[in-house]
Scaffold this active site. Sequence first.
Site, PDB file in Angstrom:
ATOM      1  CG  HIS A 191      38.087   9.871  40.038  1.00 49.74           C
ATOM      2  ND1 HIS A 191      39.302   9.297  39.761  1.00 49.74           N
ATOM      3  CD2 HIS A 191      37.769  10.633  38.964  1.00 49.74           C
ATOM      4  CE1 HIS A 191      39.691   9.687  38.546  1.00 49.74           C
ATOM      5  NE2 HIS A 191      38.781  10.498  38.053  1.00 49.74           N
ATOM      6  CE1 TYR A 248      39.192   4.292  38.791  1.00 49.09           C
ATOM      7  CE2 TYR A 248      37.033   3.285  38.566  1.00 49.09           C
ATOM      8  CZ  TYR A 248      37.857   4.243  39.120  1.00 49.09           C
ATOM      9  OH  TYR A 248      37.358   5.159  40.008  1.00 49.09           O
ATOM     10  CG  ASN A 262      40.259   6.951  47.255  1.00 49.47           C
ATOM     11  OD1 ASN A 262      39.191   6.893  46.667  1.00 49.47           O
ATOM     12  ND2 ASN A 262      41.413   6.911  46.612  1.00 49.47           N
ATOM     13  CD  GLU A 300      39.049  10.894  34.712  1.00 44.79           C
ATOM     14  OE1 GLU A 300      38.734  11.846  35.481  1.00 44.79           O
ATOM     15  OE2 GLU A 300      40.047  10.182  34.917  1.00 44.79           O
ATOM     16  CE  LYS A 321      37.384   6.737  43.808  1.00 50.97           C
ATOM     17  NZ  LYS A 321      38.755   6.268  44.085  1.00 50.97           N
TER      18      LYS A 321
END
Length: 141
Positions: free
Chosen positions: A117, A51, A114, A128, A11
Amino acid sequence: MSTNRTFTMLKPDAIAKGYMIPILNKIDAAGFKIVAMKLTQLDKQKASEFYGIHKEKPFFNELVAYMTSGPIVAAVLEKSNAVEDFRTLIGATDPKQALKGTIRNQFAESIAENAIHGSDSDENALIESEFHFENNEIVTY
């Protein structure tokens, strides 16, 4: 039935803080083969689509803004029991709850930022991966 491929995305916070190489090294050391990888940046439309499952949740707009704030690294990984093993490697979504030595324990700041993913199921890994890569972009060994 488990498969041998999963999808991951480093990310924007991880890229901005210079964690790309250390994270990729941990992935490699855990026995995953990278079969597709690219550095890219999501636009608002692509992030919203990726998302979409969270569209009705209060954090959706914040998530899209965060995911479009900088480059990401998208990758397809291969290893026996890939999804489950990778989820173990990355650790809990909340880095404060992530086990010592996991990627999120080492590199994540918060639940919102975080670092990484990881697909949560074999079905989502395929969806994905196909979202980010064409079939001819994924190496077959």
